[in-house]
Enzyme design. Structure first.
Site, PDB file in Angstrom:
ATOM      1  CB  SER A   1      -7.373  -9.597   9.067  1.00 17.31           C
ATOM      2  OG  SER A   1      -7.804  -8.248   9.124  1.00 17.31           O
TER       3      SER A   1
ATOM      4  CG  HIS B   1      -6.889  -3.105  -2.615  1.00 18.65           C
ATOM      5  ND1 HIS B   1      -7.387  -2.332  -1.592  1.00 18.65           N
ATOM      6  CD2 HIS B   1      -6.273  -4.156  -2.025  1.00 18.65           C
ATOM      7  CE1 HIS B   1      -7.073  -2.903  -0.432  1.00 18.65           C
ATOM      8  NE2 HIS B   1      -6.395  -4.015  -0.674  1.00 18.65           N
TER       9      HIS B   1
ATOM     10  CE  LYS C   1      -3.483  -2.771   2.242  1.00 15.33           C
ATOM     11  NZ  LYS C   1      -4.666  -2.877   3.074  1.00 15.33           N
TER      12      LYS C   1
ATOM     13  CD  GLU D   1      -7.715  -8.232  -0.475  1.00 16.37           C
ATOM     14  OE1 GLU D   1      -6.738  -8.625   0.158  1.00 16.37           O
ATOM     15  OE2 GLU D   1      -7.821  -7.063  -0.877  1.00 16.37           O
TER      16      GLU D   1
HETATM   17  P1  PGA Z   1      -4.601  -6.700   5.432  1.00 13.08           P
HETATM   18  O1  PGA Z   1      -4.720  -6.084   3.953  1.00 13.08           O
HETATM   19  O2  PGA Z   1      -3.832  -7.977   5.320  1.00 13.08           O
HETATM   20  O3  PGA Z   1      -3.902  -5.655   6.243  1.00 13.08           O
HETATM   21  O4  PGA Z   1      -6.002  -6.943   5.889  1.00 13.08           O
HETATM   22  C1  PGA Z   1      -5.025  -6.920   2.876  1.00 13.08           C
HETATM   23  C2  PGA Z   1      -5.167  -6.140   1.597  1.00 13.08           C
HETATM   24  O5  PGA Z   1      -5.513  -4.956   1.657  1.00 13.08           O
HETATM   25  O6  PGA Z   1      -4.940  -6.666   0.505  1.00 13.08           O
END
Ligand code: PGA
Length: 272
Positions: free
Chosen positions: A230, A110, A25, A183
């Site tokens: 997560s 995303h 990110k 996701e």
């Molecule tokens: P996270 O993010 O593992 O912190 O939940 C996953 C993503 O945004 O692809």
């Protein structure tokens, strides 16, 4: 709702190598991304090639991170792509630049882009075409909000997102893999991962929609289904296994090289 060709999902995905992708990110400056990538490279020196591993720094960091991971098992990914190669698009990055940086994987759609930047299903579909036509492997992100889950609309939402993303996409050339990352938005960055049962039901649905679109044979050799939201070293085994998800998209747990390598070792063990 898709109904045709219903059959066991795992048989459609047998023999595909697992893929774990780090989504960094906007968490690192380029210097930090290069330092983290370099640590990963060192730690993964003897990791082998059973598990494919991608890292996605920001656009600005792509070239330097790409240079830092040369000769390692790590593969370069970008967090987004644009649909045109050039033109009056202030602030966008050409797919030609991404291609030139040596990018293999591209995250498309995303939830943070859909929700915060207003990316629509139509924009996502154009980005999918751009990734494929520029020879990169898209990782299409789909998933429902917490409210949509509470009102039991997750199947409708995910089916709509999938059909929209693939509507204009030519069938992928054989063994040029496309990943779909389920996701759930309520699980991204919250520490509240989906249960294995919830995730698995969505995995089955995704496979069914793909089979309806492309037929079982093409789906069996061309698609990976990933889980994201997560994911940690402790819970990855709930999702990723030879009968389940073929990998994961990892945000928070990919930022620390020690915990990310532990997670990768777990995946390797599961598939060994
Ligand atoms: P996270 O993010 O593992 O912190 O939940 C996953 C993503 O945004 O692809």
């Amino acid at each position: 709702m898709p109904t045709k060709h219903r059959s066991s999902s795992s048989s459609h995905l047998a023999g595909i190598s697992p893929l774990v992708v780090a989504n960094w990110k906007m968490q690192f400056t380029t210097d930090q991304a290069v330092a983290t990538a370099t640590k990963l490279k060192t730690k993964l020196r003897t990791f082998g090639s059973l598990v494919k591993v991608g890292i996605c720094p920001s656009f600005v960091g792509l070239t330097e991170v790409g240079q830092a991971i040369t000769g390692s098992v790590l593969r370069l990914g970008s967090q987004d792509i644009f649909w045109d190669e050039r033109g009056p698009y202030t602030g966008e990055v050409s797919p030609l630049d991404i291609q030139q940086a040596g990018v293999e994987y591209v995250i498309v759609g995303h939830s943070e882009r859909r929700q915060i930047l207003g990316e629509t299903d139509t924009m996502v579909a154009r980005k999918m075409i751009s990734a494929v036509t520029h020879g990169m492997m898209p990782i299409l992100c789909i998933g429902e909000t917490g409210e949509e889950r509470r009102t039991n609309q997750q199947d409708l939402v995910v089916t709509r997102q999938l059909q929209a993303a693939f509507r204009s996409l030519p069938p992928p050339p054989r063994h040029r893999r496309i990943s779909i990352a389920y996701e759930p938005i309520w699980a991204v960055g919250t520490g509240e991962a989906a249960s294995a049962t919830q995730a698995d039901a969505m995995r089955e649905l995704i496979i069914q929609v793909l089979v309806d679109l492309y037929g079982p044979e093409l789906v069996g050799s061309n698609f990976r289904i990933l889980y994201g939201g997560s994911v940690t070293a402790d819970n990855i085994g709930d999702y990723v296994n030879p009968e389940g998800f073929h990998g994961a998209l990892v945000g928070t747990a990919s930022l620390d090289p020690v915990s990310f390598v532990t997670l990768l070792q777990r995946v390797k063990k599961i598939f060994s």
